[in-house]
Structures are given as structure tokens and as C-alpha cells.
Write an enzyme that holds these catalytic residues in place. Structure first.
Site, PDB file in Angstrom:
ATOM      1  N   ALA A 244       0.941  -1.185  -0.002  1.00  0.00           N
ATOM      2  CA  ALA A 244      -0.084   0.059   0.022  1.00  0.00           C
ATOM      3  C   ALA A 244       0.934   1.425   0.073  1.00  0.00           C
ATOM      4  CB  ALA A 244      -0.969  -0.014   1.089  1.00  0.00           C
ATOM      5  N   ASP A 245       0.471   2.315  -0.765  1.00  0.00           N
ATOM      6  CA  ASP A 245       1.153   3.705  -0.743  1.00  0.00           C
ATOM      7  C   ASP A 245       0.604   4.510   0.176  1.00  0.00           C
ATOM      8  OD1 ASP A 245       3.206   4.224  -3.196  1.00  0.00           O
ATOM      9  OD2 ASP A 245       1.918   2.465  -3.569  1.00  0.00           O
ATOM     10  N   ARG A 246      -0.892   4.043   0.489  1.00  0.00           N
ATOM     11  CA  ARG A 246      -1.665   4.788   1.457  1.00  0.00           C
ATOM     12  C   ARG A 246      -2.693   4.110   2.100  1.00  0.00           C
ATOM     13  NH1 ARG A 246      -2.547  11.135   1.964  1.00  0.00           N
ATOM     14  NH2 ARG A 246      -0.736  11.108   0.618  1.00  0.00           N
ATOM     15  N   ALA A 254      -4.766   2.706  -1.139  1.00  0.00           N
ATOM     16  CA  ALA A 254      -4.362   3.197  -2.602  1.00  0.00           C
ATOM     17  C   ALA A 254      -2.972   2.410  -2.887  1.00  0.00           C
ATOM     18  CB  ALA A 254      -3.968   4.586  -2.408  1.00  0.00           C
TER      19      ALA A 254
END
Length: 385
Positions: A244-246, A254
Site C-alpha cells: 500500500a502507498d496509503r 491506494a
């Protein structure tokens, strides 16, 4: 042994050039913030944890080369703030970079008499991030492997997993997040087989994840992104594991484009969907995925591929590194839509694995991610400057 994607000693920083993998393992020297920004923007380095660490260490290297005579502590703080704000613009979706910048700013705000003291405080904090990331990833691997064996394996002692994009040593300081869980399963003799997607259009799966899996002799197979549904139907996949990037406060995630469709397919086939991310990827200030800024990449990335020629002849393919070419694969004049990330809603996610433990949905269907930030009974500040 995990790949060493980041080589740092005080005053020097070299990173493996991921654009040349898997055919060449070469390192690029990062001498200042501009070099760091360029490496992140061009995806010479990628992966949310690695982006944050390279940005922090790029400024650390720059600080060691600055003249200090006549420079005050306040001037040095101003310089650090300016450079961190600049680096933040390189990849806006990855929250780890904002988290690291905020922490480093708070550290250098502390009282210091000289510019040298401000610099030393920054250097120690940035260097500690490199050390902490590896340990955090190993914890993610341990917790994730345990959860999958207990909650997804159905009593089996060996599992089959599918992963997307690259979340290993190349995306972090070492070991990896989602790929770290796969490593832990393999090292514990609990992995039957791992599958990885190509991850179009940048092919982080075929270029990077496959490279790491082969390097560490983990039993694995590469598939195209469009084969995921057939794979889950025919190969008894236990879990899909992604990074996950966020991660927002409600558990929306995201990640690399294509993650969302994998989550939908996994839900249909009854396959557990696991997100692996350090708590630095959890953004409690963003309530849901609707509020995440999605980076749009150049359309050219979809239209061309770059790589060395294949030498003619029978048997295993050999590459000709003397001839690296860019080849167009699409019709001239076609429009493009190239978002780098998509958002997976929390209802499609079964578990979020962090270095502090595993979050699963409660009776109300929501994730309690705030517990990872509890200190002495109060919610720890996650403000990002």
C-alpha cells in the site's frame, strides 16, 4: 540473502537503478536533494517505504557537504524545511514520504545552538529510519504469515499466494512488506507456491518481483495481469497479498493500479485479500479513499517498452546488453489513461498487516486502525507538516 537496494554510509548514498533491472544490476549515486527528486520521479527508485528513505538520505548526503561557517541553526532549519517540501512533490500519493518529512521537521525544530547540531540531529534521525524499516518489515512478514496460516489456510500447512507490483527489498530498506510475508512463509516451509503479476504498464512484477523471487530461490510463477481470475479459479489460491502507498482512516487503500480489480476477483472466488503496510503508510488524517490524490503518469509508459535485444538461437533466451532499444507497441495516435494507483475500498480487504500487528474488521465492518497509534491511552499525533 535479500537484495541490497540502498547502500548508505554517512556522506554517500547509492541506489540500485530499478529501470535497468532485471538484466543489469547497477547503482546510481545520489549526491543531493535534486538527485533524490529525479530518482524518485523517474522511478529509478519506487515503493513507498524506499521513496521516503531515499528522500531523507538524499538530503542527509547534501547536508554533509554544506559549508557551515557563518550559517546559523535557524538558517539550517530553513534549508532543511525547504528541501523536504521540494522532495514531497516527487510522488504525492505515497504517504510514507509525507510522514518521514513531518517527523524530520519536528526533530530539527528542537532547540539547537549551532547549524552543526541541527545537521547532526537530522542525520541521526534519517539514518535511524533506514535501520527501523528493515525491522518493521520483518515484523510485518512474521505477523502476516501467522495470520494467513491461522485465518486463510483452512488447516493446510502450505499455502499458495498471489502478489501484485513489487513490495520486496527493492521497494523498502530491505526484506519487504507483502513480499516480506511471502518470504516468511517460505522460510517457515509454509509456502507451496507464489504467483506474481506482470503489473502493467511499468512491469514492476515481471522486472522486479520476479527478479527477487528468482534471486532467493522462492518457488514462483509469473502471470499477466489478465490471468488473475483464471488463476484463482484453477490453482486454489489461499490469499492475495499486496502492499500500500496509503491506507486511510477507514481502511481504504491506494496501491499500484490493478490492485482494485484483484480485490474484486478475490472476493468473488472467496480468496482472502491481505494488505501489508507499515504504520507510516496509514494516514489517519485522510478519512477515505475518495480524498486520495491519484498520480497520473505519462501516457508514453503505456505505449512503449524498453529492453535489450534477445540473442537469436535455440534454448534459453539470452539478452544482448550491447543493444538496448525502445519499441512502440500501440497504434500511433491512440489516447491514453495512465493512473499510477487505484483505491481498494475497505469492504474488499480482509486484513491489514503492520509492524505492530494485524487489523481485521470488527462487527460493524470497519477497521480500528487508530489502535496502532495509541500511546498511554491517547491517540498519538499523526500530523504531517
Amino acid at each position: 540473502m535479500s537484495l541490497e537496494a540502498i547502500r548508505y554510509s554517512r556522506g554517500t548514498l547509492d541506489i540500485i537503478d530499478q529501470l535497468k533491472l532485471p538484466h543489469e544490476s547497477t547503482y546510481v549515486s545520489i549526491r543531493n536533494s535534486k538527485d533524490g527528486f529525479d530518482a524518485i520521479k523517474r522511478m529509478v527508485v519506487r515503493g513507498a517505504p524506499a521513496i521516503a528513505i531515499v528522500a531523507a538520505l538524499a538530503l542527509a548526503v547534501e547536508l554533509t557537504s554544506l559549508p557551515t561557517i557563518g550559517s546559523s541553526a535557524e538558517d539550517r532549519r530553513g534549508f532543511i524545511f525547504e528541501k523536504l517540501d521540494y522532495l514531497l512533490q516527487s510522488r504525492p500519493t505515497a504517504v510514507n514520504l509525507a510522514d518521514a518529512a513531518g517527523k524530520l521537521k519536528r526533530i530539527v525544530i528542537a532547540e539547537a545552538a549551532t547549524a552543526e547540531e541541527v545537521t547532526e540531529r537530522y542525520l541521526q534521525a534519517a539514518e535511524q529510519m533506514l535501520v527501523d524499516d528493515v525491522q518493521d518489515n520483518m515484523n510485518i512478514g512474521k505477523f502476516g504469515a501467522e495470520w494467513i496460516l491461522q485465518s486463510a489456510a483452512g488447516g493446510k500447512d502450505k499455502v499458495v499466494v498471489l502478489t501484485h507490483c513489487n513490495t520486496g527489498s527493492l521497494a523498502t530498506a530491505g526484506y519487504g512488506t507483502a513480499l516480506g510475508i511471502i518470504r516468511s512463509l517460505h522460510f517457515g516451509s509454509n509456502l507451496d507456491h507464489a504467483y506474481c503479476t506482470e503489473t502493467r504498464p511499468y512491469n514492476q512484477g515481471s522486472r522486479l518481483t520476479a527478479y527477487e523471487l528468482v534471486h532467493e530461490k522462492i518457488p514462483a510463477t509469473l502471470i499477466t495481469d489478465s490471468m488473475a481470475s483464471a488463476l484463482m479459479r484453477l490453482k486454489d489460491v489461499t490469499a492475495v497479498i499486496v502492499g500500500a502507498d496509503r491506507v486511510t482512516a477507514n481502511g481504504d487503500t491506494a496501491n499500484k493500479i490493478g490492485t482494485y480489480q484483484l480485490a474484486i476477483v478475490a472476493k468473488y472466488h472467496g480468496v482472502k485479500f491481505v494488505v501489508a503496510a507499515p504504520t507510516t503508510s496509514i494516514d489517519m488524517k485522510t478519512l477515505s479513499g475518495e480524498d486520495i490524490e491519484i498520480e497520473q503518469r505519462p501516457g508514453r509508459e503505456m505505449l512503449v517498452v524498453r529492453g535489450p535485444r534477445v540473442k537469436e538461437g535455440g534454448g534459453e533466451m539470452e539478452v544482448d546488453l550491447e543493444h538496448v532499444e525502445t519499441v512502440i507497441t500501440a497504434a500511433a495516435g491512440i489516447g491514453t489513461y495512465n493512473p499510477s494507483f487505484d483505491v481498494t475500498p475497505n469492504e474488499l480487504i480482509d486484513a491489514i498487516v503492520t509492524e505492530k500487528g494485524v487489523a481485521v474488521k470488527g462487527p460493524d465492518g470497519s477497521f480500528n486502525l487508530s489502535r496502532f497509534f495509541l500511546v498511554a491511552g491517547e491517540l498519538k499525533s499523526v500530523k504531517r507538516t
